[in-house]
Design an enzyme around this catalytic site. Structure first.
Site, PDB file in Angstrom:
ATOM      1  N   GLY A  38      90.287  95.963 100.737  1.00 64.89           N
ATOM      2  CA  GLY A  38      91.445  96.296 101.610  1.00 64.89           C
ATOM      3  C   GLY A  38      91.097  95.976 103.031  1.00 64.89           C
ATOM      4  CB  THR A  40      90.180 100.550 105.893  1.00 64.12           C
ATOM      5  OG1 THR A  40      91.392 100.749 105.881  1.00 64.12           O
ATOM      6  CG2 THR A  40      89.412 101.411 107.112  1.00 64.12           C
ATOM      7  CG  ASP A  97      86.939 100.976  98.338  1.00 63.24           C
ATOM      8  OD1 ASP A  97      87.597 100.153  99.059  1.00 63.24           O
ATOM      9  OD2 ASP A  97      87.040 100.823  96.967  1.00 63.24           O
ATOM     10  N   GLY A  98      87.793 101.823 101.227  1.00 61.71           N
ATOM     11  CA  GLY A  98      89.035 102.328 101.878  1.00 61.71           C
ATOM     12  C   GLY A  98      89.699 103.345 100.817  1.00 61.71           C
ATOM     13  CB  ALA A  99      91.136 106.285 100.351  1.00 58.00           C
ATOM     14  N   GLY A 112      96.078 100.620  96.068  1.00 55.22           N
ATOM     15  CA  GLY A 112      97.009  99.734  97.012  1.00 55.22           C
ATOM     16  C   GLY A 112      96.814  98.475  96.751  1.00 55.22           C
ATOM     17  N   GLY A 113      95.756  97.744  96.776  1.00 56.65           N
ATOM     18  CA  GLY A 113      95.562  96.336  96.530  1.00 56.65           C
ATOM     19  C   GLY A 113      95.125  96.102  95.269  1.00 56.65           C
ATOM     20  CD  GLU A 119      89.491  99.410  95.442  1.00 52.23           C
ATOM     21  OE1 GLU A 119      89.437  98.907  96.286  1.00 52.23           O
ATOM     22  OE2 GLU A 119      90.315  99.983  94.649  1.00 52.23           O
TER      23      GLU A 119
HETATM   24  C1  5RP Z   1      92.654  98.441  97.250  1.00 50.78           C
HETATM   25  C2  5RP Z   1      92.269  99.922  97.877  1.00 50.78           C
HETATM   26  C3  5RP Z   1      92.185  99.825  99.048  1.00 50.78           C
HETATM   27  O1  5RP Z   1      91.153 100.635  99.737  1.00 50.78           O
HETATM   28  C4  5RP Z   1      93.249 100.827  99.937  1.00 50.78           C
HETATM   29  O2  5RP Z   1      94.735 100.213  99.325  1.00 50.78           O
HETATM   30  C5  5RP Z   1      93.368 100.960 101.140  1.00 50.78           C
HETATM   31  O3  5RP Z   1      93.549  99.930 101.891  1.00 50.78           O
HETATM   32  P1  5RP Z   1      93.819  99.581 103.312  1.00 50.78           P
HETATM   33  O4  5RP Z   1      92.314  99.757 103.829  1.00 50.78           O
HETATM   34  O5  5RP Z   1      94.191  98.147 103.486  1.00 50.78           O
HETATM   35  O6  5RP Z   1      94.886 100.351 103.958  1.00 50.78           O
HETATM   36  O7  5RP Z   1      92.376 100.797  97.198  1.00 50.78           O
HETATM   37  O8  5RP Z   1      92.903  98.677  95.810  1.00 50.78           O
END
Ligand code: 5RP
Length: 241
Positions: A38, A40, A97-99, A112-113, A119
């Site tokens: 993602g 972030t 990781d992001g969230a 979200g991705g 993950e």
């Molecule tokens: C992907 C994820 C990402 O960490 C989550 O969607 C956050 O994305 P971003 O940093 O683009 O806002 O879980 O599956």
């Protein structure tokens, strides 16, 4: 003072977190590092690559969570290992990781991705789990705003939807962009995005939804509580231990 945009906050926090983790010795020579997916997580990947390429970190072994992150590592010249590689043996020192949402209990919605399966394999098999986020990701409760992703075997779509509806969820099949039909995950499955009318209990629902036949993984992450770095519009970064 001008406020940072969301995308500036994402870049700031990804970079800041890796700097801190290196400074604190939590990313060290020889570390096995899981890399998230993602917008972030990618600045964190780039920052880690910077330390590797200029020789400040040696013998780092990374495992990625998606095609997106693998391609980023390839472009940055970082070798990628598998969780099953002899050097990794299914366990990581740290994962970053992001969230999509973070609750006060540090329960997460991720996926979200559409990368939630890898993950979670990475996050749940890391001795230390780090989440990087802009301030919009901090919420009071989960389940009613950002739809919870559920990765499902395509053949089980209707059967899983029926079971999720029995749990009070509203389900939407995630549609692809620039491709007709559904999103197909890196593992060949579909994604149902689900919402409830009222906040739910993620600790219970993570297990309940996971136990439905045909569900591969659910985007509630409640079992390996992360340390969270949060970027704010004023340019500061705070840490939730
Ligand atoms: C992907 C994820 C990402 O960490 C989550 O969607 C956050 O994305 P971003 O940093 O683009 O806002 O879980 O599956």
């Amino acid at each position: 003072m001008a406020q940072l945009t969301q995308s500036e906050q994402k870049r700031l926090v990804g970079t800041y977190a890796v700097n801190e983790l290196v400074k604190e010795g939590l990313i060290f020579d020889g570390a096995k590092v899981g890399l998230g997916t993602g917008s972030t997580a990618l600045p964190a990947v780039e920052r880690l690559a910077h330390f590797i390429i200029n020789g400040q970190l040696k013998d780092i072994k990374v495992v990625t969570t998606s095609f997106q992150t693998t391609i980023a590592c390839e472009n940055l010249g970082i070798s990628v290992y598998s969780m099953n590689s002899k050097e990794i043996q299914g366990q990581l020192d740290i994962a970053i990781d992001g969230a999509d949402e973070i609750s006060p209990e540090k329960n997460l919605i991720k996926g979200g991705g559409a990368a939630l399966l890898l993950e979670k394999i990475v996050a749940y098999n890391a001795k230390r789990f780090i989440v990087v986020a802009d301030e919009s990701k901090i919420v009071d409760s989960l389940g009613t705003k950002f739809p919870l992703p559920v990765e499902v075997i395509p053949e089980a779509r209707f059967a899983v939807i029926r079971r999720l509806e029995e749990l009070g969820a509203h389900c939407t099949l995630r549609e692809a962009v620039k491709k007709c039909g559904p999103v197909i995950t890196d593992n060949g499955n579909i994604i149902l995005d689900i919402l409830w009318d009222n906040p739910v209990k993620p600790e219970i629902l993570e297990d309940t939804i996971k136990s439905i036949t045909g569900v591969v993984e659910v985007g509630f992450f409640t079992k390996n509580k992360p340390q969270v770095f949060v970027a704010h519009g004023d340019g500061s970064v705070t840490k939730i231990e």
